[in-house]
Design a protein around this motif. Structure first.
Motif, PDB file in Angstrom:
ATOM      1  N   ARG B 138       0.720  -1.145   0.008  1.00  0.00           N
ATOM      2  CA  ARG B 138       0.109   0.053  -0.161  1.00  0.00           C
ATOM      3  C   ARG B 138       0.780   1.422  -0.021  1.00  0.00           C
ATOM      4  O   ARG B 138       0.540   2.189  -0.656  1.00  0.00           O
ATOM      5  N   MET B 139       1.929   1.191   0.997  1.00  0.00           N
ATOM      6  CA  MET B 139       3.025   2.436   0.913  1.00  0.00           C
ATOM      7  C   MET B 139       3.566   2.779  -0.642  1.00  0.00           C
ATOM      8  O   MET B 139       3.648   3.993  -0.869  1.00  0.00           O
ATOM      9  N   GLU B 140       3.554   1.503  -1.349  1.00  0.00           N
ATOM     10  CA  GLU B 140       4.038   1.811  -2.686  1.00  0.00           C
ATOM     11  C   GLU B 140       3.050   1.967  -3.709  1.00  0.00           C
ATOM     12  O   GLU B 140       3.259   2.094  -5.059  1.00  0.00           O
ATOM     13  N   GLY B 141       1.727   2.060  -3.275  1.00  0.00           N
ATOM     14  CA  GLY B 141       0.675   2.273  -4.389  1.00  0.00           C
ATOM     15  C   GLY B 141       0.395   0.966  -5.271  1.00  0.00           C
ATOM     16  O   GLY B 141      -0.070   1.347  -6.326  1.00  0.00           O
ATOM     17  N   LYS B 142       1.153  -0.144  -4.869  1.00  0.00           N
ATOM     18  CA  LYS B 142       0.679  -1.209  -5.664  1.00  0.00           C
ATOM     19  C   LYS B 142      -0.642  -1.784  -5.605  1.00  0.00           C
ATOM     20  O   LYS B 142      -1.134  -1.873  -4.551  1.00  0.00           O
ATOM     21  N   TRP B 164      -4.241  -9.414  12.857  1.00  0.00           N
ATOM     22  CA  TRP B 164      -5.671  -8.923  12.340  1.00  0.00           C
ATOM     23  C   TRP B 164      -6.053  -7.730  13.038  1.00  0.00           C
ATOM     24  O   TRP B 164      -6.675  -6.883  12.501  1.00  0.00           O
ATOM     25  N   MET B 165      -5.626  -7.568  14.412  1.00  0.00           N
ATOM     26  CA  MET B 165      -5.938  -6.379  14.929  1.00  0.00           C
ATOM     27  C   MET B 165      -5.488  -5.113  14.250  1.00  0.00           C
ATOM     28  O   MET B 165      -5.791  -4.033  14.151  1.00  0.00           O
ATOM     29  N   PHE B 166      -4.119  -5.260  13.929  1.00  0.00           N
ATOM     30  CA  PHE B 166      -3.306  -4.277  13.061  1.00  0.00           C
ATOM     31  C   PHE B 166      -4.061  -4.023  11.655  1.00  0.00           C
ATOM     32  O   PHE B 166      -4.152  -3.108  11.239  1.00  0.00           O
ATOM     33  N   ALA B 167      -4.272  -5.250  11.265  1.00  0.00           N
ATOM     34  CA  ALA B 167      -4.729  -5.202   9.677  1.00  0.00           C
ATOM     35  C   ALA B 167      -5.977  -4.434   9.887  1.00  0.00           C
ATOM     36  O   ALA B 167      -6.239  -3.563   8.904  1.00  0.00           O
ATOM     37  N   ALA B 168      -7.058  -4.486  10.670  1.00  0.00           N
ATOM     38  CA  ALA B 168      -8.117  -3.928  11.023  1.00  0.00           C
ATOM     39  C   ALA B 168      -7.867  -2.304  11.153  1.00  0.00           C
ATOM     40  O   ALA B 168      -8.293  -1.395  10.671  1.00  0.00           O
ATOM     41  N   LYS B 169      -6.906  -1.936  12.067  1.00  0.00           N
ATOM     42  CA  LYS B 169      -6.603  -0.783  12.429  1.00  0.00           C
ATOM     43  C   LYS B 169      -6.165   0.134  11.223  1.00  0.00           C
ATOM     44  O   LYS B 169      -6.464   1.150  11.159  1.00  0.00           O
ATOM     45  N   TYR B 170      -5.113  -0.374  10.533  1.00  0.00           N
ATOM     46  CA  TYR B 170      -4.598   0.151   9.323  1.00  0.00           C
ATOM     47  C   TYR B 170      -5.630   0.031   8.159  1.00  0.00           C
ATOM     48  O   TYR B 170      -4.926   0.286   6.872  1.00  0.00           O
ATOM     49  N   LYS B 171      -6.595  -0.670   8.296  1.00  0.00           N
ATOM     50  CA  LYS B 171      -7.693  -0.509   7.075  1.00  0.00           C
ATOM     51  C   LYS B 171      -6.998  -1.362   5.861  1.00  0.00           C
ATOM     52  O   LYS B 171      -7.090  -0.668   4.696  1.00  0.00           O
ATOM     53  N   LEU B 172      -6.390  -2.410   6.066  1.00  0.00           N
ATOM     54  CA  LEU B 172      -5.579  -3.260   4.777  1.00  0.00           C
ATOM     55  C   LEU B 172      -6.494  -3.806   3.740  1.00  0.00           C
ATOM     56  O   LEU B 172      -6.749  -5.044   4.007  1.00  0.00           O
ATOM     57  N   SER B 173      -7.207  -3.060   2.958  1.00  0.00           N
ATOM     58  CA  SER B 173      -8.213  -3.581   2.156  1.00  0.00           C
ATOM     59  C   SER B 173      -7.347  -4.410   0.891  1.00  0.00           C
ATOM     60  O   SER B 173      -7.995  -5.368   0.235  1.00  0.00           O
ATOM     61  N   ASN B 174      -6.077  -4.457   0.940  1.00  0.00           N
ATOM     62  CA  ASN B 174      -5.547  -5.393  -0.005  1.00  0.00           C
ATOM     63  C   ASN B 174      -4.959  -6.673   0.423  1.00  0.00           C
ATOM     64  O   ASN B 174      -4.441  -7.663  -0.044  1.00  0.00           O
TER      65      ASN B 174
END
Lengths: 324, 285
Positions: B138-142, B164-174
């Motif tokens: 996501r940082m790289e816009g990939k 998964w808590m971290f993934a939810a916090k940072y909204k990792l939709s990829n």
């Protein structure tokens, strides 16, 4: 020949925590290395990564109190080209996430740098739970790991820049308490190379971290007793500089090691592994003798645990009696 | 050379059948390893490697590939089999599983076999790595996706929950994660060892887009992935699978979690799988 260090350290020294050096190094790396990212477990201020976080908020990630997760996320980022620095107290990282460091970092060859702040009894009043005394032992047994224990903040800062060129995991062991500044920007530093900080011919004092200063003071005092002590700053505990150690054994015939770590598995063990195989000479150890720390001021604890220059002097006199 | 995905459901089912047979053959040859989990996951691996993943098996370092992160490393025989069938390496190499000098270690090593994204085995470790890969992308816009497979027993560890808590916090939709919910682990039924139910409600409480499907139904898996992508959120797909699926005497038996078939059991298993293959070929869609 001894390298040039700060002058007049035997009269007067400034004191700065080594964690400040890494924090400053990281801040400079942020400008030159866009791939550097920082992760922290709820200890941003005291590990000094706050300085990076404030300047580069998009490259800083707060993981919460979850050191295993932090190591794993960093490994994943490293596998995609980032160079993560992960920060916590050494008792927690690498203390609580050793398996993640072993498999996700070392076995997987993911380039993650581990900032272990608050190592040693000099953490002080927080007590034994927060004083890492086993971190070097559990890091130096891992393949692909480099272990650094800088002697002052300037060396800690330099080690940050050198570690970035090493494309594998690096562990930085840092102190909470202010420790004497003994090097200058010009003092040579190279990962894997121990430096002679003081020449001597009767005995060699091999030290790391803030014990390098104590060893220098010890050598200066021993001179008054007619004992010529060499002092080696052994900042890289792995890979260890065999040549410098073997030369010291050959030329002085007796060794004292000094570190703020358990006697088992730390610098002393690493030195003994090299010398017992290549050039056996008597060795004495200044270290924490198989016990836990406790609360107190840093200086009270360094005295109580026998980690001062006078303890190094005692061991030097003892080892000289064993010398053939 | 672009990888030709399988889009026909019959072909995907036949591939799952092939993966089951090849996996059992490699386990028979290795004389150790896990049977039940891999068989239960054959439908998922057919869907993943032959339809879901954008990848190029002949160019495993292709920058824009989707990343498949296996966290429950012990089921790797089924991943190796799927990879070999997809063209990552010759199928004959499956016979080297767990043997000296192999690239197909008992638990996967990223440095040994191109196409393996992460080393795994100690449970939980893949989850955080998948999160890290998603964050870096996501940082790289990939635009690629990161898929992560975990097991239910793996959730005895704390690390998946942290990840998964971290993934939810940072909204990792990829990032799209899967749980192989087969209710078995080495010592017995998951609900006896350390109860996890209601797993879907736990995930919803973590503010995670949670989808529960029949993990042995390939079209249901494909639909769940589409739905996860459309959600724009980090998603968890619970795959309700039958351990040992396709081999009657292995199905739902935790005793088959960590052992391979012997010669007689292998012959019997292949006989069942061949008749199932016949049935798929004659199936009308």
């Amino acid at each position: 020949m001894a390298v040039k260090i700060l002058e007049n350290i035997y009269e007067k020294v400034d004191k700065v925590p080594t964690r400040d050096g890494l924090g400053k190094g990281l801040l400079e790396l942020g400008a030159t290395h866009p791939e550097v990212v920082v992760l922290c477990c709820d200890l941003t201020e005291s590990t000094r990564v706050q300085w990076f976080a404030e300047k580069y908020p998009d490259r800083y990630f707060e993981v919460g109190v979850a050191e295993q997760n932090m190591a794993g996320i960093a490994a994943g980022m490293a596998s995609e080209g980032k160079v993560p620095f992960i920060a916590s107290y050494a008792v927690f990282s690498p203390g609580r996430n050793w398996d993640q460091i072993r498999v996700s970092l070392c076995y997987s060859e993911n380039d993650v740098k581990i900032i272990g702040a608050h190592a040693g009894v000099s953490v002080g009043p927080d007590g034994a739970t927060h004083q890492a005394l086993e971190d070097i032992a559990i890091m130096r047994c891992l393949p692909n790991m480099t272990v650094l224990s800088p002697c002052d903040w300037i060396e800690a800062k330099k080690s940050t820049f050198h570690a970035i060129d090493n494309k594998l995991p690096v562990y930085f062991r840092l102190t909470r308490d202010k420790v004497p500044v003994i090097t200058t920007e010009d003092t040579p530093f190279k990962i894997g190379r121990a430096e002679v900080f003081r020449d001597g011919s009767d005995v060699t004092l091999v030290a790391s971290g803030q014990l390098v200063y104590e060893a220098l003071i010890a050598a200066n005092e021993l001179k008054k007793e007619g004992i010529s002590a060499r002092v080696i700053n052994n900042h890289t505990i792995k890979p260890i500089d065999k040549t410098t150690l073997i030369n010291a054994a050959k030329e002085t015939g007796a060794i004292v090691t000094a570190e703020e770590h358990q006697v088992m598995g730390g610098l002393g063990s690493a030195v003994a592994e090299v010398l017992s195989e290549h050039y056996p000479v008597p060795i004495k150890y200044v270290a924490v003798m198989d016990r836990f720390g406790e609360s107190g001021t840093p200086d009270e604890l360094m005295v109580k645990f026998g980690l001062k220059s006078k303890n190094i002097m005692e061991k030097a006199r003892e080892v000289l009696k064993m010398k053939r | 050379m672009t990888f030709q995905k399988l889009t026909d459901l019959r072909q995907l089912k036949l591939m799952a059948n092939t993966i089951r047979q090849d996996t059992l053959r490699s386990l028979l040859e290795a004389k150790s390893g896990h049977s039940a989990g891999p068989l239960g996951l054959a439908d998922f691996f057919s869907a993943m490697y032959f339809n879901i993943l954008n990848h190029e098996p002949k160019n495993p370092k292709w920058e824009f590939r989707d990343r498949f992160v296996l966290s429950c490393g012990h089921v790797c025989p089924v991943q190796y089999t799927a990879m070999a069938n997809a063209g990552y390496f010759p199928k004959e190499e499956l016979m080297t599983l767990r043997k000296l000098g192999t690239r197909l270690h008992g638990h996967p090593h990223n440095g040994s076999l191109p196409g393996i994204e992460n080393s795994s085995g100690p449970l939980g470790q893949g989850t955080s790595q998948a999160v890290g890969k998603a964050l870096a992308a996501r940082m790289e816009g990939k635009k690629h996706y990161i898929y992560c497979l975990t097991s239910d027993g793996e959730h005895n560890e704390g690390q998946p929950w942290e990840a998964w808590m971290f993934a939810a916090k940072y909204k990792l939709s990829n990032l799209i994660a899967f749980i192989d919910r087969n209710y078995i682990q080495i010592d017995g039924n998951t609900e006896n060892i350390m109860p996890l139910d209601p797993l879907d409600e736990k995930y919803r409480a973590f503010n995670i887009n949670t989808i529960s499907v029949d993990g042995n139904d390939i079209s249901a898996i494909l639909n769940a992935v589409d739905s996860a992508k459309k959600s724009g959120k980090f998603s968890m797909i619970i795959l309700n699978t039958i351990p040992g699926k396709g081999v009657s005497f292995m199905e739902k038996k935790y005793e088959w979690h960590g052992k391979p078939p012997n010669d007689a059991e292998y012959d019997l298993a292949i006989k069942e799988l061949l008749s199932e293959r016949q049935r798929i070929e004659n199936e009308t869609f």
